[in-house]
Motif scaffolding. Sequence first.
Motif, mmCIF file in Angstrom:
data_model
loop_
_atom_site.group_PDB
_atom_site.id
_atom_site.type_symbol
_atom_site.label_atom_id
_atom_site.label_comp_id
_atom_site.label_asym_id
_atom_site.label_seq_id
_atom_site.Cartn_x
_atom_site.Cartn_y
_atom_site.Cartn_z
ATOM 1 N N MET A 1 53.136 39.476 117.824
ATOM 2 C CA MET A 1 52.168 38.451 117.503
ATOM 3 C C MET A 1 52.546 37.819 116.162
ATOM 4 S SD MET A 1 48.070 38.763 117.211
ATOM 5 C CE MET A 1 47.708 38.466 118.921
ATOM 6 N N ALA A 2 52.549 36.507 116.106
ATOM 7 C CA ALA A 2 52.942 35.784 114.896
ATOM 8 C C ALA A 2 51.904 35.947 113.792
ATOM 9 C CB ALA A 2 53.108 34.310 115.224
ATOM 10 N N LYS A 3 52.403 36.121 112.571
ATOM 11 C CA LYS A 3 51.513 36.151 111.422
ATOM 12 C C LYS A 3 51.030 34.739 111.153
ATOM 13 C CE LYS A 3 52.226 38.841 107.971
ATOM 14 N NZ LYS A 3 52.796 39.468 106.758
ATOM 15 N N VAL A 4 49.829 34.611 110.616
ATOM 16 C CA VAL A 4 49.257 33.297 110.345
ATOM 17 C C VAL A 4 48.939 33.158 108.857
ATOM 18 C CG1 VAL A 4 48.335 32.974 112.660
ATOM 19 C CG2 VAL A 4 46.936 34.080 110.930
ATOM 20 N N PHE A 5 48.755 31.922 108.458
ATOM 21 C CA PHE A 5 48.346 31.603 107.099
ATOM 22 C C PHE A 5 47.395 30.413 107.171
ATOM 23 C CE2 PHE A 5 52.090 29.255 108.170
ATOM 24 C CZ PHE A 5 51.977 28.022 107.563
ATOM 25 N N GLN A 6 46.727 30.112 106.084
ATOM 26 C CA GLN A 6 45.747 29.033 106.054
ATOM 27 C C GLN A 6 46.427 27.711 105.692
ATOM 28 O OE1 GLN A 6 42.429 29.260 106.897
ATOM 29 N NE2 GLN A 6 43.123 31.275 107.559
ATOM 30 N N VAL A 7 46.016 26.646 106.374
ATOM 31 C CA VAL A 7 46.551 25.311 106.117
ATOM 32 C C VAL A 7 45.393 24.354 105.902
ATOM 33 C CG1 VAL A 7 47.847 23.364 107.076
ATOM 34 C CG2 VAL A 7 48.633 25.695 107.478
ATOM 35 N N GLY A 8 45.520 23.516 104.885
ATOM 36 C CA GLY A 8 44.564 22.439 104.643
ATOM 37 C C GLY A 8 45.330 21.157 104.398
ATOM 38 N N ILE A 9 44.992 20.105 105.127
ATOM 39 C CA ILE A 9 45.628 18.804 104.951
ATOM 40 C C ILE A 9 44.520 17.800 104.657
ATOM 41 C CG2 ILE A 9 47.067 17.007 105.996
ATOM 42 C CD1 ILE A 9 48.344 19.196 107.701
ATOM 43 N N TYR A 10 44.645 17.140 103.505
ATOM 44 C CA TYR A 10 43.562 16.288 103.014
ATOM 45 C C TYR A 10 44.082 14.923 102.603
ATOM 46 C CZ TYR A 10 41.765 21.023 102.486
ATOM 47 O OH TYR A 10 41.412 22.322 102.715
ATOM 48 N N SER A 11 43.299 13.881 102.909
ATOM 49 C CA SER A 11 43.561 12.552 102.377
ATOM 50 C C SER A 11 42.477 12.287 101.334
ATOM 51 C CB SER A 11 43.535 11.498 103.484
ATOM 52 O OG SER A 11 42.223 11.325 103.969
ATOM 53 N N CYS A 12 42.497 11.122 100.747
ATOM 54 C CA CYS A 12 41.516 10.798 99.704
ATOM 55 C C CYS A 12 40.072 10.895 100.192
ATOM 56 C CB CYS A 12 41.754 9.389 99.174
ATOM 57 S SG CYS A 12 43.286 9.202 98.296
ATOM 58 N N ILE A 42 55.740 27.448 96.381
ATOM 59 C CA ILE A 42 56.549 26.232 96.278
ATOM 60 C C ILE A 42 55.629 25.033 96.095
ATOM 61 C CG2 ILE A 42 56.610 25.856 98.774
ATOM 62 C CD1 ILE A 42 59.449 24.800 98.474
ATOM 63 N N VAL A 43 56.129 24.036 95.393
ATOM 64 C CA VAL A 43 55.507 22.719 95.329
ATOM 65 C C VAL A 43 56.599 21.731 95.700
ATOM 66 C CG1 VAL A 43 54.445 20.981 93.850
ATOM 67 C CG2 VAL A 43 53.848 23.386 93.562
ATOM 68 N N ALA A 44 56.306 20.832 96.634
ATOM 69 C CA ALA A 44 57.324 19.893 97.105
ATOM 70 C C ALA A 44 56.721 18.511 97.303
ATOM 71 C CB ALA A 44 57.924 20.377 98.425
ATOM 72 N N VAL A 73 52.375 25.640 98.400
ATOM 73 C CA VAL A 73 52.227 26.901 99.125
ATOM 74 C C VAL A 73 52.041 27.989 98.086
ATOM 75 C CG1 VAL A 73 53.277 28.542 100.724
ATOM 76 C CG2 VAL A 73 53.697 26.092 101.003
ATOM 77 N N LEU A 74 50.950 28.747 98.225
ATOM 78 C CA LEU A 74 50.645 29.815 97.281
ATOM 79 C C LEU A 74 49.740 30.828 97.961
ATOM 80 C CD1 LEU A 74 50.913 30.754 94.296
ATOM 81 C CD2 LEU A 74 48.826 29.470 93.835
ATOM 82 N N ARG A 75 50.149 32.080 97.973
ATOM 83 C CA ARG A 75 49.350 33.187 98.525
ATOM 84 C C ARG A 75 48.853 32.923 99.947
ATOM 85 N NH1 ARG A 75 46.403 32.447 93.683
ATOM 86 N NH2 ARG A 75 47.528 33.394 91.962
ATOM 87 N N ASN A 76 49.775 32.596 100.849
ATOM 88 C CA ASN A 76 49.462 32.357 102.258
ATOM 89 C C ASN A 76 48.443 31.232 102.463
ATOM 90 O OD1 ASN A 76 51.196 33.846 103.817
ATOM 91 N ND2 ASN A 76 50.001 35.703 103.608
ATOM 92 N N GLN A 77 48.478 30.248 101.579
ATOM 93 C CA GLN A 77 47.665 29.048 101.707
ATOM 94 C C GLN A 77 48.559 27.845 101.467
ATOM 95 O OE1 GLN A 77 44.202 28.350 102.225
ATOM 96 N NE2 GLN A 77 44.837 26.223 102.183
ATOM 97 N N ALA A 78 48.683 26.970 102.461
ATOM 98 C CA ALA A 78 49.455 25.735 102.312
ATOM 99 C C ALA A 78 48.474 24.562 102.226
ATOM 100 C CB ALA A 78 50.389 25.529 103.504
#
Length: 82
Positions: A1-12, A42-44, A73-78
């Motif tokens: 089973m794939a490990k997961v992490f949290q993702v948040g994508i935000y516009s203004c 990482i910051v990109a 990306v920091l502590r399993n949060q992108a």
Amino acid sequence: MAKVFQVGIYSCDQTLYEGEAASLMAPSELGYMEILADHAPIVAKLTAGKITIRARDGNTSVINSSSGAFLQVLRNQATVLL
């Protein structure tokens, strides 16, 4: 089973995506990069293109970015700021 992490994508003015992901593909200045669980911090700077989020069950969501953005990306949060 794939490990997961949290993702948040935000516009203004809105939240485009919030939730778990098994992977995140994003267009950086040096080409597409893939983020997985336990990725190093990482910051990109991102370029215009498709941001693809793959869920644990294999389903994908695609968000089109027409301009530059930033990814952290920091502590399993992108976090992507468009």
